[in-house]
Write a protein that holds these residues in place. Structure first.
Motif, PDB file in Angstrom:
ATOM      1  N   PHE A  65       0.824  -1.212   0.000  1.00 22.15           N
ATOM      2  CA  PHE A  65       0.000   0.000   0.000  1.00 22.15           C
ATOM      3  C   PHE A  65       0.859   1.263   0.000  1.00 22.15           C
ATOM      4  O   PHE A  65       0.387   2.322  -0.413  1.00 22.15           O
ATOM      5  N   LEU A  66       2.097   1.160   0.452  1.00 22.19           N
ATOM      6  CA  LEU A  66       2.995   2.308   0.347  1.00 22.19           C
ATOM      7  C   LEU A  66       3.297   2.613  -1.114  1.00 22.19           C
ATOM      8  O   LEU A  66       3.360   3.783  -1.519  1.00 22.19           O
ATOM      9  N   GLU A  67       3.447   1.572  -1.934  1.00 25.32           N
ATOM     10  CA  GLU A  67       3.646   1.764  -3.372  1.00 25.32           C
ATOM     11  C   GLU A  67       2.394   2.333  -4.026  1.00 25.32           C
ATOM     12  O   GLU A  67       2.475   3.182  -4.927  1.00 25.32           O
ATOM     13  N   VAL A  68       1.218   1.871  -3.569  1.00 19.41           N
ATOM     14  CA  VAL A  68      -0.042   2.374  -4.145  1.00 19.41           C
ATOM     15  C   VAL A  68      -0.180   3.867  -3.891  1.00 19.41           C
ATOM     16  O   VAL A  68      -0.554   4.640  -4.790  1.00 19.41           O
ATOM     17  N   ILE A  69       0.118   4.303  -2.686  1.00 17.33           N
ATOM     18  CA  ILE A  69      -0.050   5.714  -2.329  1.00 17.33           C
ATOM     19  C   ILE A  69       0.918   6.600  -3.106  1.00 17.33           C
ATOM     20  O   ILE A  69       0.573   7.706  -3.528  1.00 17.33           O
ATOM     21  N   LYS A  70       2.120   6.107  -3.326  1.00 16.31           N
ATOM     22  CA  LYS A  70       3.127   6.906  -4.028  1.00 16.31           C
ATOM     23  C   LYS A  70       2.995   6.824  -5.549  1.00 16.31           C
ATOM     24  O   LYS A  70       3.650   7.591  -6.258  1.00 16.31           O
ATOM     25  N   ASP A  71       2.163   5.917  -6.059  1.00 17.67           N
ATOM     26  CA  ASP A  71       2.014   5.751  -7.507  1.00 17.67           C
ATOM     27  C   ASP A  71       1.253   6.940  -8.090  1.00 17.67           C
ATOM     28  O   ASP A  71       0.163   7.280  -7.623  1.00 17.67           O
ATOM     29  N   PRO A  72       1.803   7.598  -9.130  1.00 15.82           N
ATOM     30  CA  PRO A  72       1.105   8.747  -9.738  1.00 15.82           C
ATOM     31  C   PRO A  72      -0.173   8.360 -10.479  1.00 15.82           C
ATOM     32  O   PRO A  72      -0.974   9.234 -10.825  1.00 15.82           O
ATOM     33  N   VAL A  73      -0.381   7.057 -10.721  1.00 18.10           N
ATOM     34  CA  VAL A  73      -1.607   6.622 -11.404  1.00 18.10           C
ATOM     35  C   VAL A  73      -2.831   6.885 -10.531  1.00 18.10           C
ATOM     36  O   VAL A  73      -3.925   7.138 -11.051  1.00 18.10           O
ATOM     37  N   LEU A  74      -2.659   6.841  -9.229  1.00 23.75           N
ATOM     38  CA  LEU A  74      -3.779   7.069  -8.321  1.00 23.75           C
ATOM     39  C   LEU A  74      -4.105   8.559  -8.265  1.00 23.75           C
ATOM     40  O   LEU A  74      -3.258   9.369  -7.882  1.00 23.75           O
ATOM     41  N   PRO A  75      -5.325   8.964  -8.633  1.00 23.16           N
ATOM     42  CA  PRO A  75      -5.688  10.388  -8.580  1.00 23.16           C
ATOM     43  C   PRO A  75      -5.609  10.924  -7.149  1.00 23.16           C
ATOM     44  O   PRO A  75      -5.863  10.201  -6.187  1.00 23.16           O
ATOM     45  N   THR A  76      -5.260  12.192  -7.038  1.00 21.71           N
ATOM     46  CA  THR A  76      -5.101  12.793  -5.710  1.00 21.71           C
ATOM     47  C   THR A  76      -6.426  12.890  -4.963  1.00 21.71           C
ATOM     48  O   THR A  76      -6.449  12.843  -3.731  1.00 21.71           O
ATOM     49  N   GLU A  77      -7.536  13.038  -5.722  1.00 21.86           N
ATOM     50  CA  GLU A  77      -8.830  13.176  -5.060  1.00 21.86           C
ATOM     51  C   GLU A  77      -9.531  11.838  -4.861  1.00 21.86           C
ATOM     52  O   GLU A  77     -10.625  11.800  -4.313  1.00 21.86           O
ATOM     53  N   GLU A  78      -8.918  10.743  -5.296  1.00 27.24           N
ATOM     54  CA  GLU A  78      -9.531   9.427  -5.196  1.00 27.24           C
ATOM     55  C   GLU A  78      -8.799   8.583  -4.151  1.00 27.24           C
ATOM     56  O   GLU A  78      -7.574   8.480  -4.170  1.00 27.24           O
ATOM     57  N   ASN A  79      -9.570   7.978  -3.221  1.00 26.48           N
ATOM     58  CA  ASN A  79      -8.974   7.161  -2.162  1.00 26.48           C
ATOM     59  C   ASN A  79      -9.367   5.698  -2.240  1.00 26.48           C
ATOM     60  O   ASN A  79      -8.927   4.917  -1.393  1.00 26.48           O
ATOM     61  N   GLU A  80     -10.164   5.324  -3.228  1.00 26.02           N
ATOM     62  CA  GLU A  80     -10.584   3.937  -3.356  1.00 26.02           C
ATOM     63  C   GLU A  80      -9.899   3.291  -4.547  1.00 26.02           C
ATOM     64  O   GLU A  80      -9.755   3.919  -5.607  1.00 26.02           O
ATOM     65  N   ILE A  81      -9.492   2.036  -4.365  1.00 26.88           N
ATOM     66  CA  ILE A  81      -8.859   1.279  -5.437  1.00 26.88           C
ATOM     67  C   ILE A  81      -9.532  -0.084  -5.519  1.00 26.88           C
ATOM     68  O   ILE A  81     -10.225  -0.513  -4.591  1.00 26.88           O
ATOM     69  N   ILE A  82      -9.307  -0.768  -6.638  1.00 24.96           N
ATOM     70  CA  ILE A  82      -9.855  -2.103  -6.856  1.00 24.96           C
ATOM     71  C   ILE A  82      -8.697  -3.080  -6.968  1.00 24.96           C
ATOM     72  O   ILE A  82      -7.786  -2.896  -7.778  1.00 24.96           O
ATOM     73  N   LEU A  83      -8.733  -4.124  -6.130  1.00 19.11           N
ATOM     74  CA  LEU A  83      -7.710  -5.168  -6.154  1.00 19.11           C
ATOM     75  C   LEU A  83      -8.176  -6.298  -7.052  1.00 19.11           C
ATOM     76  O   LEU A  83      -9.333  -6.742  -6.967  1.00 19.11           O
ATOM     77  N   ASN A  84      -7.291  -6.782  -7.911  1.00 24.88           N
ATOM     78  CA  ASN A  84      -7.609  -7.840  -8.857  1.00 24.88           C
ATOM     79  C   ASN A  84      -7.110  -9.199  -8.368  1.00 24.88           C
ATOM     80  O   ASN A  84      -6.332  -9.285  -7.415  1.00 24.88           O
ATOM     81  N   GLN A  85      -7.548 -10.256  -9.043  1.00 25.77           N
ATOM     82  CA  GLN A  85      -7.209 -11.605  -8.631  1.00 25.77           C
ATOM     83  C   GLN A  85      -5.726 -11.911  -8.756  1.00 25.77           C
ATOM     84  O   GLN A  85      -5.200 -12.766  -8.036  1.00 25.77           O
ATOM     85  N   ASP A  86      -5.046 -11.238  -9.676  1.00 24.84           N
ATOM     86  CA  ASP A  86      -3.617 -11.504  -9.861  1.00 24.84           C
ATOM     87  C   ASP A  86      -2.742 -10.683  -8.911  1.00 24.84           C
ATOM     88  O   ASP A  86      -1.515 -10.690  -9.018  1.00 24.84           O
ATOM     89  N   GLY A  87      -3.375  -9.948  -7.966  1.00 29.29           N
ATOM     90  CA  GLY A  87      -2.613  -9.150  -7.017  1.00 29.29           C
ATOM     91  C   GLY A  87      -2.348  -7.731  -7.465  1.00 29.29           C
ATOM     92  O   GLY A  87      -1.796  -6.938  -6.698  1.00 29.29           O
ATOM     93  N   SER A  88      -2.746  -7.371  -8.673  1.00 23.57           N
ATOM     94  CA  SER A  88      -2.576  -6.001  -9.151  1.00 23.57           C
ATOM     95  C   SER A  88      -3.720  -5.129  -8.664  1.00 23.57           C
ATOM     96  O   SER A  88      -4.676  -5.602  -8.035  1.00 23.57           O
ATOM     97  N   TRP A  89      -3.654  -3.850  -8.995  1.00 21.90           N
ATOM     98  CA  TRP A  89      -4.689  -2.921  -8.577  1.00 21.90           C
ATOM     99  C   TRP A  89      -4.881  -1.866  -9.654  1.00 21.90           C
ATOM    100  O   TRP A  89      -4.020  -1.659 -10.515  1.00 21.90           O
ATOM    101  N   HIS A  90      -5.993  -1.187  -9.610  1.00 21.36           N
ATOM    102  CA  HIS A  90      -6.242  -0.040 -10.489  1.00 21.36           C
ATOM    103  C   HIS A  90      -7.258   0.876  -9.803  1.00 21.36           C
ATOM    104  O   HIS A  90      -8.060   0.424  -8.981  1.00 21.36           O
ATOM    105  N   PRO A  91      -7.218   2.163 -10.126  1.00 26.25           N
ATOM    106  CA  PRO A  91      -8.171   3.102  -9.504  1.00 26.25           C
ATOM    107  C   PRO A  91      -9.605   2.787  -9.929  1.00 26.25           C
ATOM    108  O   PRO A  91      -9.848   2.137 -10.944  1.00 26.25           O
ATOM    109  N   VAL A  92     -10.544   3.243  -9.143  1.00 24.42           N
ATOM    110  CA  VAL A  92     -11.948   3.095  -9.486  1.00 24.42           C
ATOM    111  C   VAL A  92     -12.227   3.921 -10.735  1.00 24.42           C
ATOM    112  O   VAL A  92     -11.862   5.105 -10.801  1.00 24.42           O
ATOM    113  N   PRO A  93     -12.832   3.337 -11.801  1.00 29.21           N
ATOM    114  CA  PRO A  93     -13.103   4.108 -13.023  1.00 29.21           C
ATOM    115  C   PRO A  93     -13.907   5.361 -12.732  1.00 29.21           C
ATOM    116  O   PRO A  93     -14.844   5.348 -11.934  1.00 29.21           O
ATOM    117  N   ILE A  94     -13.530   6.440 -13.417  1.00 32.84           N
ATOM    118  CA  ILE A  94     -14.189   7.723 -13.168  1.00 32.84           C
ATOM    119  C   ILE A  94     -15.659   7.675 -13.565  1.00 32.84           C
ATOM    120  O   ILE A  94     -16.523   8.223 -12.886  1.00 32.84           O
TER     121      ILE A  94
END
Length: 452
Positions: A330-359
């Motif tokens: 989660f430290l990598e998730v917070i520092k990743d520029p892909v995560l929007p600054t105004e968005e605090n929710e993410i989606i975890l996938n089955q392969d262990g990856s993540w992506h922001p909630v679609p706008i």
């Protein structure tokens, strides 16, 4: 004197310490010379238990008719905000003498020159400060139970004096239970302001308490250094962070669990701290918890600095400081520029990856929530009156009876309309108004009259 220590340095430090304590220069110099003249110095209970078997035990003043104190085989819980530097009085049993309910015991301990200097030199004497000591003489009580680590707990009706000065204890917490004595908040006590910071004079601690038939008590005194939440945070960072691959494997296991009847392809989590409701800066969680949700380490330490509970804010299980670990994933998730600054929710996938909630999904969700709020604010008006039935007739009759007077005057609506016309047309209005004869018209109907 300290073995192998620099005598001139320790004498100068001791003289400076006495000057801070209010001694004159001559008195401080004489005391320092007297301390150097002593060939050996053994502080009470400083790493030794010698004296417990004799009649005059070191560190304990035996009263006439009382028994020799016994060292208790009890281990107290570690306090994360205090580092122990020395054991001034080992955990010792509070022995009850005789059949009296109220008991009394007296202990004594002595500081070394170095210990006295450390305490005096670390006092906060800044303007507006509480004159607190960074190095403190700490007094702790706990139940006499060697089966597990014991937390702080005060004996009932406790009263403590240090060098004949009444020691201030935490105020008891009121209780509504009948015949139950209110208990004091469990916490250690700093007796530093009441102690003599001198290696020549012993400190005497007198304890009075109410004995209980089935419960014993233990007392101990330590020299400790008080820490801050910032210092604990630095130590937590120095421990390092948990490998991101460890958390990634937990995510795969949770989302690919064959035993679960309901198949889950992804999982939504938040990077906002459950304590501050803001995005975490240092996500951590205890190694004893099995959930993925983290909390902010700084907020958690600050909260426990004010009121130590050491309880996980996610699952309410014990979250001891020694079990905390910074989560690298989660430290990598917070520092990743892909995560929007105004968005605090993410989606975890089955392969262990993540992506922001679609706008788009997020905007659709917000619109649905706004629509629900609007629907709640709208109020539907329903007319429950029955104009054609019995209820409508009764309402019309009541309205007509209220509008007419005893002389059979015209309805109130007609009078209002006539009053609004010109004075020249009052006669025509009265003549043109239909006589009600006590018979009300249809409910809800208004008759329009042309007054011209």
């Amino acid at each position: 004197m300290i073995p192998g220590g620099n005598m001139s340095y320790t004498a100068a430090a001791y003289q400076q310490m006495l000057s801070l304590a209010g001694y004159t220069a001559a008195q401080a110099q004489q005391a320092a010379l007297s301390a150097n003249a002593r060939s050996t110095f053994q502080p009470s209970f400083a790493g030794t238990t010698a004296g417990f078997g004799g009649a005059s035990a070191a560190g304990y003043q035996v009263k006439p008719g009382s028994s020799v104190p016994q060292r208790a085989d009890v281990k107290l819980k570690k306090l994360p905000f205090y580092d122990i530097h020395a054991e001034l009085l080992p955990p010792t049993s509070l022995l009850a003498q005789g059949s009296s309910r109220f008991q009394e015991a007296q202990f004594q301990f002595q500081l070394t020159l170095q210990q006295a200097s450390e305490i005096a030199s670390t006092r906060d004497i800044r303007m507006g400060s509480k004159l607190d000591y960074q190095h403190q003489i700490q007094l702790r009580f706990c139940p006499l139970d060697s089966s597990a680590e014991q937390g702080d707990e005060f004996p009932p009706s406790i009263c403590v004096t240090v060098n004949s000065k009444m020691c201030q204890l935490p105020n008891p917490i009121p209780t509504n239970k009948p015949n139950v004595e209110p208990k004091r908040p469990p916490k250690p006590i700093s007796i530093t302001p009441y102690c003599k910071l001198s290696p020549m004079n012993p400190n005497v601690v007198n304890i009075k308490w109410a004995s209980e038939f089935s419960k014993g008590w233990v007392v101990g005194i330590w020299l400790v250094e008080k820490l801050t939440s910032e210092q604990l945070l630095d130590r937590l960072k120095m421990k390092g962070s948990r490998n991101p691959e460890f958390t990634r494997e937990i995510i795969k296991k949770k989302l690919n669990d064959d035993e679960d009847e309901i198949a889950t392809t992804n999982l939504k989590v938040t990077v906002a701290c459950p304590l501050g409701k803001m995005r975490m800066t240092i996500p951590c969680r205890p190694t004893t918890c099995d959930h993925l949700q983290c909390f902010d380490a700084m907020l958690f330490l600050q909260m426990n600095e004010r009121k130590p509970t050491w309880q996980c804010p996610v699952c309410d299980k014990p979250a001891l400081y020694d079990n905390l670990m910074v989560d690298g994933y989660f430290l990598e998730v917070i520092k990743d520029p892909v995560l929007p600054t105004e968005e605090n929710e993410i989606i975890l996938n089955q392969d262990g990856s993540w992506h922001p909630v679609p706008i788009e999904k997020e905007e659709t969700k917000k619109k649905k929530e706004e629509k629900k709020e609007e629907d709640k604010e709208e109020v539907d008006l329903v007319d429950l009156s029955d104009d054609d039935g019995e209820g409508g007739s009764k309402k019309a009759s009541a309205a007509a009876a209220a509008a007419s007077d005893d002389d059979g005057a015209a309805p109130k609506t007609t009078e209002t309309t006539a009053a609004a016309s010109n004075s020249d047309d009052e006669g025509e209005a009265a003549a043109a108004a239909p006589a009600s004869n006590g018979t009300p018209g249809p409910s809800g109907e208004i008759e329009c009259i042309d007054l011209e």
